[in-house]
Scaffold this motif. Structure first.
Motif, PDB file in Angstrom:
ATOM      1  N   HIS A   1       0.855  -1.195   0.000  1.00 43.42           N
ATOM      2  CA  HIS A   1       0.000   0.000   0.000  1.00 43.42           C
ATOM      3  C   HIS A   1       0.889   1.243   0.000  1.00 43.42           C
ATOM      4  O   HIS A   1       1.766   1.388   0.865  1.00 43.42           O
ATOM      5  CB  HIS A   1      -0.907  -0.002   1.232  1.00 43.42           C
ATOM      6  CG  HIS A   1      -1.973   1.045   1.193  1.00 43.42           C
ATOM      7  ND1 HIS A   1      -1.701   2.391   1.271  1.00 43.42           N
ATOM      8  CD2 HIS A   1      -3.317   0.932   1.069  1.00 43.42           C
ATOM      9  CE1 HIS A   1      -2.833   3.071   1.213  1.00 43.42           C
ATOM     10  NE2 HIS A   1      -3.828   2.208   1.082  1.00 43.42           N
ATOM     11  N   PRO A   2       0.708   2.146  -0.943  1.00 45.14           N
ATOM     12  CA  PRO A   2       1.662   3.258  -1.078  1.00 45.14           C
ATOM     13  C   PRO A   2       1.769   4.141   0.159  1.00 45.14           C
ATOM     14  O   PRO A   2       2.884   4.565   0.510  1.00 45.14           O
ATOM     15  CB  PRO A   2       1.134   4.042  -2.289  1.00 45.14           C
ATOM     16  CG  PRO A   2      -0.275   3.574  -2.492  1.00 45.14           C
ATOM     17  CD  PRO A   2      -0.323   2.174  -2.003  1.00 45.14           C
ATOM     18  N   LEU A   3       0.674   4.433   0.828  1.00 44.08           N
ATOM     19  CA  LEU A   3       0.757   5.291   2.013  1.00 44.08           C
ATOM     20  C   LEU A   3       1.484   4.595   3.153  1.00 44.08           C
ATOM     21  O   LEU A   3       2.246   5.231   3.901  1.00 44.08           O
ATOM     22  CB  LEU A   3      -0.648   5.718   2.456  1.00 44.08           C
ATOM     23  CG  LEU A   3      -1.389   6.644   1.497  1.00 44.08           C
ATOM     24  CD1 LEU A   3      -2.776   6.989   2.040  1.00 44.08           C
ATOM     25  CD2 LEU A   3      -0.597   7.922   1.253  1.00 44.08           C
ATOM     26  N   LEU A   4       1.281   3.295   3.285  1.00 38.56           N
ATOM     27  CA  LEU A   4       1.965   2.554   4.343  1.00 38.56           C
ATOM     28  C   LEU A   4       3.449   2.406   4.028  1.00 38.56           C
ATOM     29  O   LEU A   4       4.303   2.528   4.915  1.00 38.56           O
ATOM     30  CB  LEU A   4       1.308   1.191   4.540  1.00 38.56           C
ATOM     31  CG  LEU A   4      -0.179   1.219   4.912  1.00 38.56           C
ATOM     32  CD1 LEU A   4      -0.704  -0.195   5.121  1.00 38.56           C
ATOM     33  CD2 LEU A   4      -0.412   2.071   6.157  1.00 38.56           C
ATOM     34  N   LEU A   5       3.765   2.155   2.751  1.00 38.20           N
ATOM     35  CA  LEU A   5       5.168   2.089   2.359  1.00 38.20           C
ATOM     36  C   LEU A   5       5.866   3.430   2.565  1.00 38.20           C
ATOM     37  O   LEU A   5       7.020   3.476   3.012  1.00 38.20           O
ATOM     38  CB  LEU A   5       5.294   1.651   0.901  1.00 38.20           C
ATOM     39  CG  LEU A   5       5.013   0.187   0.591  1.00 38.20           C
ATOM     40  CD1 LEU A   5       5.201  -0.072  -0.905  1.00 38.20           C
ATOM     41  CD2 LEU A   5       5.917  -0.738   1.391  1.00 38.20           C
ATOM     42  N   ASP A   6       5.178   4.509   2.259  1.00 32.54           N
ATOM     43  CA  ASP A   6       5.771   5.835   2.460  1.00 32.54           C
ATOM     44  C   ASP A   6       6.097   6.060   3.936  1.00 32.54           C
ATOM     45  O   ASP A   6       7.165   6.592   4.270  1.00 32.54           O
ATOM     46  CB  ASP A   6       4.814   6.925   1.974  1.00 32.54           C
ATOM     47  CG  ASP A   6       4.771   7.039   0.457  1.00 32.54           C
ATOM     48  OD1 ASP A   6       5.638   6.446  -0.219  1.00 32.54           O
ATOM     49  OD2 ASP A   6       3.850   7.714  -0.051  1.00 32.54           O
ATOM     50  N   ALA A   7       5.166   5.651   4.809  1.00 38.89           N
ATOM     51  CA  ALA A   7       5.406   5.815   6.247  1.00 38.89           C
ATOM     52  C   ALA A   7       6.599   4.995   6.695  1.00 38.89           C
ATOM     53  O   ALA A   7       7.437   5.451   7.489  1.00 38.89           O
ATOM     54  CB  ALA A   7       4.152   5.413   7.035  1.00 38.89           C
ATOM     55  N   ALA A   8       6.701   3.757   6.182  1.00 36.47           N
ATOM     56  CA  ALA A   8       7.820   2.895   6.556  1.00 36.47           C
ATOM     57  C   ALA A   8       9.142   3.441   6.028  1.00 36.47           C
ATOM     58  O   ALA A   8      10.142   3.491   6.756  1.00 36.47           O
ATOM     59  CB  ALA A   8       7.574   1.484   6.030  1.00 36.47           C
ATOM     60  N   ARG A   9       9.158   3.867   4.764  1.00 41.03           N
ATOM     61  CA  ARG A   9      10.397   4.386   4.174  1.00 41.03           C
ATOM     62  C   ARG A   9      10.890   5.626   4.918  1.00 41.03           C
ATOM     63  O   ARG A   9      12.093   5.779   5.186  1.00 41.03           O
ATOM     64  CB  ARG A   9      10.179   4.712   2.701  1.00 41.03           C
ATOM     65  CG  ARG A   9       9.977   3.503   1.805  1.00 41.03           C
ATOM     66  CD  ARG A   9       9.989   3.935   0.347  1.00 41.03           C
ATOM     67  NE  ARG A   9       9.653   2.850  -0.549  1.00 41.03           N
ATOM     68  CZ  ARG A   9       8.474   2.739  -1.178  1.00 41.03           C
ATOM     69  NH1 ARG A   9       7.539   3.671  -1.009  1.00 41.03           N
ATOM     70  NH2 ARG A   9       8.251   1.723  -1.978  1.00 41.03           N
ATOM     71  N   ALA A  10       9.951   6.515   5.218  1.00 42.75           N
ATOM     72  CA  ALA A  10      10.343   7.744   5.906  1.00 42.75           C
ATOM     73  C   ALA A  10      10.962   7.434   7.261  1.00 42.75           C
ATOM     74  O   ALA A  10      11.967   8.048   7.653  1.00 42.75           O
ATOM     75  CB  ALA A  10       9.129   8.658   6.065  1.00 42.75           C
ATOM     76  N   GLN A  11      10.395   6.464   7.976  1.00 47.15           N
ATOM     77  CA  GLN A  11      10.926   6.148   9.296  1.00 47.15           C
ATOM     78  C   GLN A  11      12.218   5.346   9.212  1.00 47.15           C
ATOM     79  O   GLN A  11      13.118   5.499  10.050  1.00 47.15           O
ATOM     80  CB  GLN A  11       9.880   5.388  10.114  1.00 47.15           C
ATOM     81  CG  GLN A  11      10.232   5.286  11.593  1.00 47.15           C
ATOM     82  CD  GLN A  11      10.404   6.647  12.244  1.00 47.15           C
ATOM     83  OE1 GLN A  11       9.679   7.588  11.956  1.00 47.15           O
ATOM     84  NE2 GLN A  11      11.401   6.777  13.115  1.00 47.15           N
ATOM     85  N   LEU A  12      12.338   4.492   8.200  1.00 48.61           N
ATOM     86  CA  LEU A  12      13.583   3.728   8.019  1.00 48.61           C
ATOM     87  C   LEU A  12      14.786   4.653   7.895  1.00 48.61           C
ATOM     88  O   LEU A  12      15.895   4.311   8.327  1.00 48.61           O
ATOM     89  CB  LEU A  12      13.478   2.849   6.775  1.00 48.61           C
ATOM     90  CG  LEU A  12      12.736   1.524   6.914  1.00 48.61           C
ATOM     91  CD1 LEU A  12      12.475   0.927   5.539  1.00 48.61           C
ATOM     92  CD2 LEU A  12      13.546   0.544   7.772  1.00 48.61           C
ATOM     93  N   ALA A  13      14.574   5.800   7.320  1.00 46.52           N
ATOM     94  CA  ALA A  13      15.671   6.733   7.115  1.00 46.52           C
ATOM     95  C   ALA A  13      16.001   7.548   8.362  1.00 46.52           C
ATOM     96  O   ALA A  13      16.988   8.294   8.370  1.00 46.52           O
ATOM     97  CB  ALA A  13      15.329   7.692   5.968  1.00 46.52           C
ATOM     98  N   ARG A  14      15.198   7.381   9.422  1.00 45.44           N
ATOM     99  CA  ARG A  14      15.394   8.195  10.633  1.00 45.44           C
ATOM    100  C   ARG A  14      15.932   7.342  11.790  1.00 45.44           C
ATOM    101  O   ARG A  14      17.093   7.426  12.146  1.00 45.44           O
ATOM    102  CB  ARG A  14      14.085   8.880  11.023  1.00 45.44           C
ATOM    103  CG  ARG A  14      13.564   9.829   9.925  1.00 45.44           C
ATOM    104  CD  ARG A  14      12.230  10.461  10.295  1.00 45.44           C
ATOM    105  NE  ARG A  14      12.387  11.420  11.379  1.00 45.44           N
ATOM    106  CZ  ARG A  14      11.875  11.268  12.590  1.00 45.44           C
ATOM    107  NH1 ARG A  14      11.166  10.193  12.887  1.00 45.44           N
ATOM    108  NH2 ARG A  14      12.077  12.188  13.523  1.00 45.44           N
ATOM    109  N   VAL A  15      15.082   6.496  12.364  1.00 50.14           N
ATOM    110  CA  VAL A  15      15.499   5.571  13.421  1.00 50.14           C
ATOM    111  C   VAL A  15      14.442   4.478  13.499  1.00 50.14           C
ATOM    112  O   VAL A  15      13.245   4.749  13.323  1.00 50.14           O
ATOM    113  CB  VAL A  15      15.666   6.289  14.782  1.00 50.14           C
ATOM    114  CG1 VAL A  15      14.342   6.837  15.297  1.00 50.14           C
ATOM    115  CG2 VAL A  15      16.297   5.363  15.823  1.00 50.14           C
ATOM    116  N   THR A  16      14.865   3.243  13.711  1.00 45.43           N
ATOM    117  CA  THR A  16      13.918   2.118  13.706  1.00 45.43           C
ATOM    118  C   THR A  16      13.715   1.493  15.074  1.00 45.43           C
ATOM    119  O   THR A  16      12.670   0.893  15.327  1.00 45.43           O
ATOM    120  CB  THR A  16      14.397   1.023  12.736  1.00 45.43           C
ATOM    121  OG1 THR A  16      15.715   0.606  13.123  1.00 45.43           O
ATOM    122  CG2 THR A  16      14.400   1.537  11.309  1.00 45.43           C
ATOM    123  N   LEU A  17      14.690   1.602  15.962  1.00 51.04           N
ATOM    124  CA  LEU A  17      14.557   0.946  17.263  1.00 51.04           C
ATOM    125  C   LEU A  17      15.311   1.720  18.328  1.00 51.04           C
ATOM    126  O   LEU A  17      16.482   2.055  18.147  1.00 51.04           O
ATOM    127  CB  LEU A  17      15.094  -0.497  17.192  1.00 51.04           C
ATOM    128  CG  LEU A  17      15.002  -1.327  18.470  1.00 51.04           C
ATOM    129  CD1 LEU A  17      13.547  -1.519  18.891  1.00 51.04           C
ATOM    130  CD2 LEU A  17      15.676  -2.677  18.293  1.00 51.04           C
TER     131      LEU A  17
END
Length: 400
Positions: free
Chosen positions: A55-71
């Motif tokens: 889903h594009p909106l969910l992928l966008d949310a994941a990509r944006a956060q992957l580039a910041r911090v994940t854990l």
């Protein structure tokens, strides 16, 4: 295809018996195997892919956060967790969220919360708390959960089991009330039993459970891990029944098919019994999961997916109902969720699923002669009709 399957099976524990295909990509309601053949996904990962693959909106949310911090772990705050739990609490009409990862963790967490509430608020004597469950239940496969399962495959050779559970017939409110005593702290139910074959209880059952638990000062815990988050044409199946439980157990679709996200959602008078150090999870509430979960909640907050599941579900059930007597002996379900009992004289559920796979439709069997349909809510009406056309053709071939 065969080589890829053999490589996997050579080194993986044989706790599943998947259909013989190897998925490589997915988009919307469709997946494609490593040889380029497309299949309409009518399982949606047991409702974990309610919003479709990629889903594009969910992928966008994941990509944006992957580039910041994940854990970060819960040893520190993170900037995604607060917005996520605030949004999820509002969606559920509650005021507190306990974030976890998998559905089974949500169930285990709900059990712990119920016991702590029983001792600290209700006043049950130490180590005497009991929880009432239903025959035919499926809440996961941890030791405590299989302790109250009646599925021999889930239990055989895994004992000794965790005490503290009583099982009563599903759909029988009188039996449930008769099982309550001074040590009962909660009733844990699936609003629709999924693994059992999409069993829908009588319309007055959940309201009766809510009344009984309220009168006896017992928590009502609704396991909406499969039935919740749009699948049945409402945010929760409890909404369709007109009841509000004390605790919602959520998972699967809450992670958007991208990351495992689960939660226990309730009010402070129940979830507030937990204190620091009494429960936890390194990954629970991690920034990546919280970002994706928040995006899922935002999709549901529009109401569009619930309305779509209702509309398409009416069409699906009308068409499936027309197959009764033509290779189908019964159909159950709500929204875009159906359990279809195949005439056992024709074929097993597994055999029907294999024939559907050959025609480009993916479904899953359960309990011998039952197959389940749960396509992503984003499925198009023509694609849904096509899938049922394929089932109709398979049944016709078997009857010929």
């Amino acid at each position: 295809m065969r080589d890829a399957i053999e490589r996997e099976e050579a080194h993986i524990a044989a706790n599943y018996a998947p259909l013989p295909l190897v998925v490589a990509t997915g988009e919307g309601a469709w997946v494609t195997d490593i040889e380029g053949k497309r299949y309409l996904d009518c399982l949606a990962a047991y409702s974990a892919v309610n919003f479709g693959h990629s889903h594009p909106l969910l992928l966008d949310a994941a990509r944006a956060q992957l580039a910041r911090v994940t854990l970060t772990s819960r040893a520190f705050h993170n900037d995604q967790l607060g917005p996520f739990v605030t949004a999820l609490a509002a969606l559920a009409g509650k005021d507190m969220v306990l974030p976890m990862n998998t559905g089974a963790e949500a169930v285990e967490s709900g059990i712990k919360v119920a016991r702590a509430w029983g001792y600290r608020v209700k006043g049950v004597a130490a180590d005497r708390a009991t929880i009432i469950v239903a025959d035919g239940n499926f809440h996961g496969r941890t030791i405590s959960i299989v302790s109250f399962s009646d599925d021999p495959d889930a239990r055989a050779d895994f004992g000794p089991f965790t005490p503290g559970f009583r099982s009563v017939p599903y759909g029988d409110a009188a039996a449930l009330e008769a099982a309550i005593d001074e040590n009962t702290v909660a009733v844990l139910l699936e609003p629709i039993q999924g693994e059992a074959g999409i069993l829908v209880p009588p319309a007055d059952y959940l309201p009766a459970v809510r009344d009984i638990t309220t009168r006896h000062n017992v928590l009502f815990i609704a396991d909406e891990i499969q039935s919740g988050l749009g699948r049945t044409g409402a945010t929760f199946q409890c909404d369709n029944a007109g009841v509000v439980p004390d605790l919602y157990l959520l998972g699967k679709a809450l992670g958007g098919g991208i990351v495992p996200v689960s939660a226990v959602v309730g009010n402070r008078d129940v979830l507030g019994v937990l204190q620091p150090g009494q429960h936890g999870s390194t990954f629970g509430g991690n920034p990546l999961a919280a970002a994706v979960g928040r995006a899922v909640v935002e999709l549901l907050a529009t109401g569009d997916y619930q309305a779509r599941a209702r509309m398409l579900g009416e069409r699906m059930h009308a068409r499936l109902g027309a197959l009764v007597g033509r290779g189908v002996v019964g159909v159950r379900g709500v929204g875009l969720w159906a359990g279809i009992d195949i005439d056992p004289s024709l074929a097993t559920g597994r055999a029907v699923c294999e024939l559907l796979m050959e025609r480009g439709v993916l479904a899953k069997d359960t309990h011998g002669a039952t197959i389940r349909l749960a396509p992503p809510i984003v499925v198009s009406e023509p694609d849904l009709d096509w899938a049922i056309d394929q089932l109709e053709a398979v049944l016709a071939d078997l009857r010929a």
